[in-house]
Design a protein around this motif. Structure first.
Motif, PDB file in Angstrom:
ATOM      1  N   UNK A 144       0.821  -1.207   0.000  1.00  0.00           N
ATOM      2  CA  UNK A 144       0.000   0.000   0.000  1.00  0.00           C
ATOM      3  C   UNK A 144       0.858   1.261   0.000  1.00  0.00           C
ATOM      4  N   UNK A 145       2.173   1.092   0.146  1.00  0.00           N
ATOM      5  CA  UNK A 145       3.102   2.217   0.084  1.00  0.00           C
ATOM      6  C   UNK A 145       3.791   2.236  -1.275  1.00  0.00           C
ATOM      7  N   UNK A 146       4.335   3.378  -1.632  1.00  0.00           N
ATOM      8  CA  UNK A 146       5.045   3.496  -2.906  1.00  0.00           C
ATOM      9  C   UNK A 146       6.296   2.630  -2.889  1.00  0.00           C
ATOM     10  N   UNK A 147       6.553   1.930  -3.991  1.00  0.00           N
ATOM     11  CA  UNK A 147       7.713   1.048  -4.048  1.00  0.00           C
ATOM     12  C   UNK A 147       9.011   1.827  -3.886  1.00  0.00           C
ATOM     13  N   UNK A 148       9.065   3.053  -4.417  1.00  0.00           N
ATOM     14  CA  UNK A 148      10.300   3.828  -4.363  1.00  0.00           C
ATOM     15  C   UNK A 148      10.431   4.669  -3.090  1.00  0.00           C
ATOM     16  N   UNK A 149       9.553   4.472  -2.104  1.00  0.00           N
ATOM     17  CA  UNK A 149       9.626   5.260  -0.867  1.00  0.00           C
ATOM     18  C   UNK A 149      10.983   5.133  -0.158  1.00  0.00           C
ATOM     19  N   UNK A 150      11.609   3.933  -0.098  1.00  0.00           N
ATOM     20  CA  UNK A 150      12.911   3.844   0.583  1.00  0.00           C
ATOM     21  C   UNK A 150      14.005   4.696  -0.056  1.00  0.00           C
ATOM     22  N   UNK A 151      13.835   5.059  -1.310  1.00  0.00           N
ATOM     23  CA  UNK A 151      14.857   5.862  -1.982  1.00  0.00           C
ATOM     24  C   UNK A 151      14.870   7.306  -1.509  1.00  0.00           C
ATOM     25  N   UNK A 152      13.793   7.722  -0.820  1.00  0.00           N
ATOM     26  CA  UNK A 152      13.692   9.107  -0.335  1.00  0.00           C
ATOM     27  C   UNK A 152      13.791   9.080   1.192  1.00  0.00           C
ATOM     28  N   UNK A 153      14.836   9.684   1.723  1.00  0.00           N
ATOM     29  CA  UNK A 153      15.092   9.608   3.167  1.00  0.00           C
ATOM     30  C   UNK A 153      13.896  10.079   3.987  1.00  0.00           C
ATOM     31  N   UNK A 154      13.183  11.091   3.522  1.00  0.00           N
ATOM     32  CA  UNK A 154      12.063  11.635   4.288  1.00  0.00           C
ATOM     33  C   UNK A 154      10.841  10.723   4.263  1.00  0.00           C
ATOM     34  N   UNK A 155      10.764   9.812   3.284  1.00  0.00           N
ATOM     35  CA  UNK A 155       9.578   8.969   3.120  1.00  0.00           C
ATOM     36  C   UNK A 155       9.822   7.509   3.486  1.00  0.00           C
ATOM     37  N   UNK A 156      10.999   7.193   3.944  1.00  0.00           N
ATOM     38  CA  UNK A 156      11.331   5.787   4.181  1.00  0.00           C
ATOM     39  C   UNK A 156      10.393   5.144   5.197  1.00  0.00           C
ATOM     40  N   UNK A 157       9.857   3.975   4.870  1.00  0.00           N
ATOM     41  CA  UNK A 157       9.070   3.240   5.871  1.00  0.00           C
ATOM     42  C   UNK A 157       9.981   2.806   7.011  1.00  0.00           C
ATOM     43  N   UNK A 158       9.446   2.784   8.199  1.00  0.00           N
ATOM     44  CA  UNK A 158      10.184   2.347   9.369  1.00  0.00           C
ATOM     45  C   UNK A 158       9.475   1.128   9.962  1.00  0.00           C
ATOM     46  N   UNK A 159      10.222   0.095  10.286  1.00  0.00           N
ATOM     47  CA  UNK A 159       9.627  -1.158  10.747  1.00  0.00           C
ATOM     48  C   UNK A 159       8.765  -0.936  11.981  1.00  0.00           C
ATOM     49  N   UNK A 160       9.270  -0.208  12.968  1.00  0.00           N
ATOM     50  CA  UNK A 160       8.500   0.005  14.203  1.00  0.00           C
ATOM     51  C   UNK A 160       7.252   0.831  13.943  1.00  0.00           C
ATOM     52  N   UNK A 161       7.361   1.846  13.093  1.00  0.00           N
ATOM     53  CA  UNK A 161       6.172   2.653  12.783  1.00  0.00           C
ATOM     54  C   UNK A 161       5.128   1.812  12.062  1.00  0.00           C
ATOM     55  N   UNK A 162       5.573   0.954  11.142  1.00  0.00           N
ATOM     56  CA  UNK A 162       4.626   0.089  10.448  1.00  0.00           C
ATOM     57  C   UNK A 162       3.904  -0.824  11.441  1.00  0.00           C
ATOM     58  N   UNK A 163       4.661  -1.428  12.344  1.00  0.00           N
ATOM     59  CA  UNK A 163       4.077  -2.400  13.273  1.00  0.00           C
ATOM     60  C   UNK A 163       3.068  -1.741  14.203  1.00  0.00           C
ATOM     61  N   UNK A 164       3.394  -0.554  14.726  1.00  0.00           N
ATOM     62  CA  UNK A 164       2.550   0.050  15.757  1.00  0.00           C
ATOM     63  C   UNK A 164       1.559   1.091  15.236  1.00  0.00           C
TER      64      UNK A 164
END
Length: 303
Positions: A144-164
């Motif tokens: 559900x997130x953009x595939x290229x989100x990790x390439x942008x430091x400000x948009x990177x998914x974070x494991x803990x944020x995803x979980x909680x």
């Protein structure tokens, strides 16, 4: 985070989980103001003075010897991971309260992640940020997130944020409670390795404010190494899967870990994982096709 406060909280949490009977003491009854071992009981069993142990727990006695720490670990019945965490917290480290530069993935590591193909693979940074992932890992964990989100430091998914903080994760992990516990336990280890890190302070503060579940788990100070685990997933596209996750430290990248998911050969989970990989490839092809008309319009405009 104040390193000595972290040490005191960790010691207190481990005292609280032990009864006198568990360490061979006789409980003569009576009311205890706090659960678990008293300071004087722990000090006696570890062979140190009550005053010394009190100062240690309060952060007023730096540079505790290896022998004292090992004695405390023995009495507190710490496992190998907890023992290493205790030594890490007690070890004096220079204060480096500065923001680090955004983490980057080396090109050779990126090639390795891409080479896994049908197996979900990603790189997790020091703070739990997803620095890169392949198509299958994206489809498994967060399509559900953009595939290229990790390439942008400000948009990177974070494991803990995803979980909680992400409802998708609560549905994805069949045993979300265990996953959330392991996530906090892993983050605790990171805090012990990198005290006074402003990025970690910000992450823990944000999660504590936004998630009661996180705040409750953080308060009990769980510590666990999560290099390998097997979990049940309930994926919205391919259904239930049981996958084993291996986390491998990248030796030349401080704090970065490669994460790869596999399924048992010949199992229904392997079939589901292959299907997910095919769907990820098809979706990626569809996205590329959708972009081509726009690219052609730009070319005509230039002409």
């Amino acid at each position: 985070m104040e390193q000595r406060t972290e040490l005191g909280r960790f010691l207190h949490s481990r005292r609280a989980r032990l009864s006198p009977e568990a360490v061979g003491l006789i409980d003569y009854g009576g009311l205890r103001r706090v659960p678990g071992l008293r300071r004087e009981e722990l000090a006696q069993l570890a062979g140190v003075s009550v005053g010394y142990y009190t100062r240690l727990e309060q952060g007023q006695s730096p540079n505790a010897s290896e022998a004292v720490l090992d004695a405390l670990a023995r009495v507190l019945q710490l496992d190998a991971t907890e023992r290493a965490h205790l030594h890490s917290l007690a070890r004096r480290k220079p204060r480096t309260r500065r923001r680090t530069k955004p983490e980057q993935v080396r090109p050779s590591v990126q090639l390795m992640v891409d080479a896994f193909g049908g197996l979900p693979a990603l790189v997790v940074g020091r703070y739990g940020d997803i620095l890169t992932w392949n198509l299958t890992a994206h489809a498994l964990l967060a399509d559900h997130l953009a595939f290229d989100a990790p390439a942008r430091a400000a948009d990177r998914p974070n494991v803990a944020r995803l979980v909680f903080l992400d409802p998708h994760a609560r549905e994805l992990y069949a045993d979300w409670k265990q996953k959330s516990h392991d996530t906090v336990a892993d983050l605790r280890l990171t805090v012990g390795k990198y005290p006074d890190d402003q990025n970690l302070e910000k992450l823990v503060g944000e999660l504590s404010l936004r998630s009661k579940d996180f705040a409750s788990l953080w308060a009990v100070h769980p510590v666990r190494s999560c290099e390998r685990n097997t979990r049940d997933f309930q994926h919205p596209l391919v259904g239930p899967m049981t996958l084993t996750n291996e986390l491998m430290s990248l030796p030349n990248d401080d704090g970065q870990r490669l994460s790869v998911f596999t399924a048992e050969t010949g199992s229904p989970s392997e079939i589901a994982l292959r299907l997910l990989a095919d769907l990820a490839q098809d979706n990626a092809g569809g996205r590329r096709e959708a972009k081509r008309p726009a690219a052609r319009r730009k070319e005509r405009a230039r002409g």
